[in-house]
Scaffold this active site. Structure first.
Site, PDB file in Angstrom:
ATOM      1  N   ARG A   1      -7.018   0.787   2.779  1.00  0.00           N
ATOM      2  CA  ARG A   1      -6.037  -0.148   2.248  1.00  0.00           C
ATOM      3  C   ARG A   1      -5.419  -0.971   3.372  1.00  0.00           C
ATOM      4  O   ARG A   1      -5.415  -0.569   4.535  1.00  0.00           O
ATOM      5  CB  ARG A   1      -4.929   0.610   1.503  1.00  0.00           C
ATOM      6  CG  ARG A   1      -5.371   1.260   0.207  1.00  0.00           C
ATOM      7  CD  ARG A   1      -4.220   2.023  -0.438  1.00  0.00           C
ATOM      8  NE  ARG A   1      -3.733   3.088   0.432  1.00  0.00           N
ATOM      9  CZ  ARG A   1      -2.652   3.006   1.187  1.00  0.00           C
ATOM     10  NH1 ARG A   1      -1.912   1.887   1.175  1.00  0.00           N
ATOM     11  NH2 ARG A   1      -2.268   4.003   1.955  1.00  0.00           N
TER      12      ARG A   1
ATOM     13  N   LYS B   1      -4.759   2.545  -6.140  1.00  0.00           N
ATOM     14  CA  LYS B   1      -3.384   2.651  -5.680  1.00  0.00           C
ATOM     15  C   LYS B   1      -2.511   1.525  -6.237  1.00  0.00           C
ATOM     16  O   LYS B   1      -1.289   1.664  -6.328  1.00  0.00           O
ATOM     17  CB  LYS B   1      -3.331   2.667  -4.152  1.00  0.00           C
ATOM     18  CG  LYS B   1      -3.898   3.955  -3.560  1.00  0.00           C
ATOM     19  CD  LYS B   1      -3.227   5.209  -4.140  1.00  0.00           C
ATOM     20  CE  LYS B   1      -3.702   6.468  -3.443  1.00  0.00           C
ATOM     21  NZ  LYS B   1      -3.154   7.710  -4.080  1.00  0.00           N
TER      22      LYS B   1
ATOM     23  N   HIS C   1       2.811  12.011  -6.188  1.00  0.00           N
ATOM     24  CA  HIS C   1       1.595  11.945  -5.378  1.00  0.00           C
ATOM     25  C   HIS C   1       1.247  13.380  -4.993  1.00  0.00           C
ATOM     26  O   HIS C   1       1.611  13.864  -3.927  1.00  0.00           O
ATOM     27  CB  HIS C   1       1.843  11.078  -4.141  1.00  0.00           C
ATOM     28  CG  HIS C   1       0.593  10.742  -3.392  1.00  0.00           C
ATOM     29  ND1 HIS C   1       0.584  10.503  -2.046  1.00  0.00           N
ATOM     30  CD2 HIS C   1      -0.689  10.594  -3.805  1.00  0.00           C
ATOM     31  CE1 HIS C   1      -0.641  10.215  -1.648  1.00  0.00           C
ATOM     32  NE2 HIS C   1      -1.436  10.271  -2.702  1.00  0.00           N
TER      33      HIS C   1
ATOM     34  N   SER D   1      -1.878  13.818   4.544  1.00  0.00           N
ATOM     35  CA  SER D   1      -3.221  14.103   5.042  1.00  0.00           C
ATOM     36  C   SER D   1      -3.181  15.188   6.112  1.00  0.00           C
ATOM     37  O   SER D   1      -2.348  15.161   7.022  1.00  0.00           O
ATOM     38  CB  SER D   1      -3.827  12.820   5.615  1.00  0.00           C
ATOM     39  OG  SER D   1      -5.115  13.067   6.133  1.00  0.00           O
TER      40      SER D   1
ATOM     41  N   LYS E   1      -3.709  20.009   1.178  1.00  0.00           N
ATOM     42  CA  LYS E   1      -3.466  19.802  -0.255  1.00  0.00           C
ATOM     43  C   LYS E   1      -4.733  20.031  -1.080  1.00  0.00           C
ATOM     44  O   LYS E   1      -4.713  20.746  -2.094  1.00  0.00           O
ATOM     45  CB  LYS E   1      -2.938  18.380  -0.501  1.00  0.00           C
ATOM     46  CG  LYS E   1      -2.641  18.070  -1.970  1.00  0.00           C
ATOM     47  CD  LYS E   1      -2.089  16.667  -2.148  1.00  0.00           C
ATOM     48  CE  LYS E   1      -3.142  15.611  -1.881  1.00  0.00           C
ATOM     49  NZ  LYS E   1      -2.702  14.257  -2.282  1.00  0.00           N
ATOM     50  N   THR E   2      -5.840  19.438  -0.653  1.00  0.00           N
ATOM     51  CA  THR E   2      -7.099  19.580  -1.399  1.00  0.00           C
ATOM     52  C   THR E   2      -7.611  21.004  -1.315  1.00  0.00           C
ATOM     53  O   THR E   2      -8.002  21.614  -2.319  1.00  0.00           O
ATOM     54  CB  THR E   2      -8.155  18.603  -0.854  1.00  0.00           C
ATOM     55  OG1 THR E   2      -7.668  17.271  -0.992  1.00  0.00           O
ATOM     56  CG2 THR E   2      -9.460  18.734  -1.621  1.00  0.00           C
TER      57      THR E   2
ATOM     58  N   ASP F   1      -4.635  14.102  -7.271  1.00  0.00           N
ATOM     59  CA  ASP F   1      -3.919  13.098  -6.483  1.00  0.00           C
ATOM     60  C   ASP F   1      -2.680  12.497  -7.136  1.00  0.00           C
ATOM     61  O   ASP F   1      -1.679  12.307  -6.453  1.00  0.00           O
ATOM     62  CB  ASP F   1      -4.889  11.969  -6.126  1.00  0.00           C
ATOM     63  CG  ASP F   1      -4.378  11.086  -5.007  1.00  0.00           C
ATOM     64  OD1 ASP F   1      -3.791  11.610  -4.045  1.00  0.00           O
ATOM     65  OD2 ASP F   1      -4.572   9.858  -5.080  1.00  0.00           O
TER      66      ASP F   1
ATOM     67  N   ARG G   1     -15.501   8.361   1.766  1.00  0.00           N
ATOM     68  CA  ARG G   1     -15.014   8.935   0.506  1.00  0.00           C
ATOM     69  C   ARG G   1     -16.105   8.997  -0.556  1.00  0.00           C
ATOM     70  O   ARG G   1     -17.117   8.300  -0.468  1.00  0.00           O
ATOM     71  CB  ARG G   1     -13.837   8.124  -0.031  1.00  0.00           C
ATOM     72  CG  ARG G   1     -12.557   8.285   0.793  1.00  0.00           C
ATOM     73  CD  ARG G   1     -11.376   7.632   0.120  1.00  0.00           C
ATOM     74  NE  ARG G   1     -10.146   7.831   0.872  1.00  0.00           N
ATOM     75  CZ  ARG G   1      -9.229   8.757   0.602  1.00  0.00           C
ATOM     76  NH1 ARG G   1      -9.417   9.590  -0.410  1.00  0.00           N
ATOM     77  NH2 ARG G   1      -8.137   8.860   1.317  1.00  0.00           N
TER      78      ARG G   1
END
Length: 537
Positions: A62, A203, A223, A241, A245-246, A260, A325
């Site tokens: 982004r 996003k 989020h 990041s 979390k994942t 997410d 990704r």
């Protein structure tokens, strides 16, 4: 009511114009059709697992400095204007809006009707228009696909126009660069030009929901990832990041609600999306089997590289970007729950990778502390390869997603506090997945086995009736026992050989928290401010 009808007709008029002027409009194609068209146009290739691999060109992430919000009567006094939410005039928007509509004339276009929000009470209809079939494939994976009945009754509400080939002239068009993303909340239109990075679309809609849901419905947008146990208990995982979390939300014994973006309504937690957009740098079947298993026909890999003379992806290769990704439908995850919604959360986990080795591996937060740490959104990155950088670098991102928040962060924190008041049975935990026994370079990384044991103990209720001791500086409540975890691990100060050095570093970290929070003090309540750490002993 007259105004709403007029705006809806404006979107309809745009779609009708594009439909009539484009060379051909491909509506709602399947993943198989979009993949084949991408291959026919030489815009991608298949890997050995059958996933479509593409490159997004100049932009592999982004561009937040080139994202704007139209400032008008609806947004002038509601948006938190500043470095994150950059205003742009309606005149500039209208000029680019007309130019972008014209840019679809005489070319092939891929369009899709979809929606965001798995709770039907709060979903928004989204129509996407792309100039590349693989960008439309991304939308089919990441947004929620209507069934046949929903398609038949679909009414255009929000519109995304994405054309990477259309570039602005900053001197004429009033943008900062040739690429831009502009959100118009009044007209319900998002313009994305000059960038093929697909995450801008995902996003963009997240930012829209971050405005609409709290503003109009009292729903807290989050989020975070979410999963559900066999008894219907829901857990939320917030984290920037590198915090885990994942990894920590992926649990074969729990159903995945989403990875997410979610909303917390009066009686539900619901996914905004219909798929996942996972990082694949250093991916392996051993480390993250669910994500690796989702790389198959219908999935979209972005900016990956291949082993020489093969169609096998080298996930360690970051030649194009570290932000490699894969986008895939959520049903590619074996234990995904559908529809993607559950009950209100039983446990909320704020994940931080504290490279200073100060925060406890697990601590329980009061309501005030939950709001304070939610606004802070803290983690720390380890020293990089730049000359002269030897200390961990702090990162604060309000609500664990500052760049996606149109409203002031305290508004989201106050809404979180309201939810916790309404549901006092909800537990909020701070989990340190970073260092213990010293800061980065001196101590060691928290044992993942212990972190999982603490999270599982919290979810089982094993920590409900144990002894807690407050942290001297941060006030966080530290459990003194936890199944599967040595007691000394639970108290970070005792893991340091030099406790005076720990105290000094703890005060330094507390000052970083306080200094960061100064930007929010003028709009934060006394309750939130009371949860700040001490800056002296």
């Amino acid at each position: 009511m007259e105004r709403i009808d007029m705006l809806e007709n404006s979107v309809d008029a745009t779609i009708n114009k594009i439909d009539s002027q484009a060379k051909k409009v491909y509506w709602n194609l399947t993943n198989e059709e979009l993949t084949q068209q991408t291959l026919d146009l030489n815009q991608g290739r298949l890997n050995d697992l059958g996933a479509l691999c593409v490159e997004t060109g100049k932009f592999t992430g982004r561009s937040p400095k080139d994202k704007f919000i139209v400032k008008d009567s609806l947004t002038a006094d509601t948006i938190d204007w500043g470095d994150v939410n950059i205003p742009i005039s309606n005149e500039i928007f209208e000029n680019l809006y007309q130019k972008m509509q014209d840019s679809f004339s005489g070319v092939d276009v891929w369009a899709r009707k979809c929606y965001a929000g798995a709770d039907p009470r709060y979903k928004i209809n989204v129509t996407v228009v792309n100039t590349k079939p693989w960008a439309n494939l991304f939308c089919n994976n990441l947004f929620i696909t209507p069934n046949y009945a929903e398609l038949a009754e679909f009414e255009h509400e929000w519109l995304i126009l994405q054309n990477p080939e259309f570039e602005a002239n900053p001197e004429v068009d009033g943008t900062r660069s040739t690429n831009f993303t502009i959100v118009n909340f009044t007209k319900k239109v998002i313009l994305i030009g000059g960038s093929a990075y697909t995450g801008e679309m995902k996003k963009g809609i997240f930012s829209v929901l971050n405005f609409i849901l709290p503003h109009n419905h009292g729903v807290l947008p989050m989020h975070c990832s979410a999963n559900e146990g066999k008894d219907g208990d829901v857990s939320l995982f917030f984290g920037l990041s590198g915090t885990g979390k994942t990894t920590l939300s992926a649990d074969a014994n729990r159903s995945l609600i989403g990875d997410d973006e979610h909303g917390w309504a009066d009686n539900s937690v619901f996914n905004f999306e219909g798929g996942c957009y996972a990082k694949v740098v250093d991916l392996s079947a051993e480390k993250e089997p669910e994500i690796y298993g989702a790389i198959r026909p219908g999935a979209l890999l972005e900016n990956v590289s291949f082993f020489e003379n093969s169609n096998v992806v080298d996930f360690t290769n970051t030649k194009l970007t570290e932000n490699t990704r894969v986008a895939y439908p959520i049903n590619y995850i074996p234990n995904a729950k559908q529809p993607s919604l559950g009950a209100i959360p039983k446990n909320i986990f704020f994940l931080t990778c504290d490279a200073f080795g100060i925060l406890p591996p697990i601590s329980k937060l009061t309501k005030a502390q939950a709001m304070y740490h939610f606004i802070s959104g803290y983690t720390a990155k380890v020293a990089g390869t730049e000359v002269g950088i030897t200390e961990p670098q702090t990162t604060f991102s309000a609500c664990f997603g500052r760049v996606f928040l149109p409203l002031h962060p305290t508004q989201y924190a106050e809404l979180l506090g309201k939810k916790l008041d309404q549901h006092p049975e909800v537990n909020v935990w701070l989990i340190n997945t970073g260092w213990t026994g010293g800061k980065y370079g001196e101590g060691q990384r928290m044992n993942l086995k212990y972190t999982r044991a603490m999270i599982n103990a919290a979810m089982r209720g094993d920590l409900d009736n144990v002894e807690y001791v407050p942290h001297v500086i941060f006030g966080l409540l530290k459990p003194q026992s936890c199944p599967g975890v040595p007691p000394e691990v639970l108290n970070p100060r005792t893991t340091w050989t030099d406790t005076e050095a720990y105290d000094k570093q703890a005060l330094a970290l507390a000052n970083l928290f306080v200094n960061n929070f100064k930007q929010y003090e003028d709009q934060a309540s006394e309750e939130i401010l009371s949860a700040a750490p001490k800056t002296s002993l």
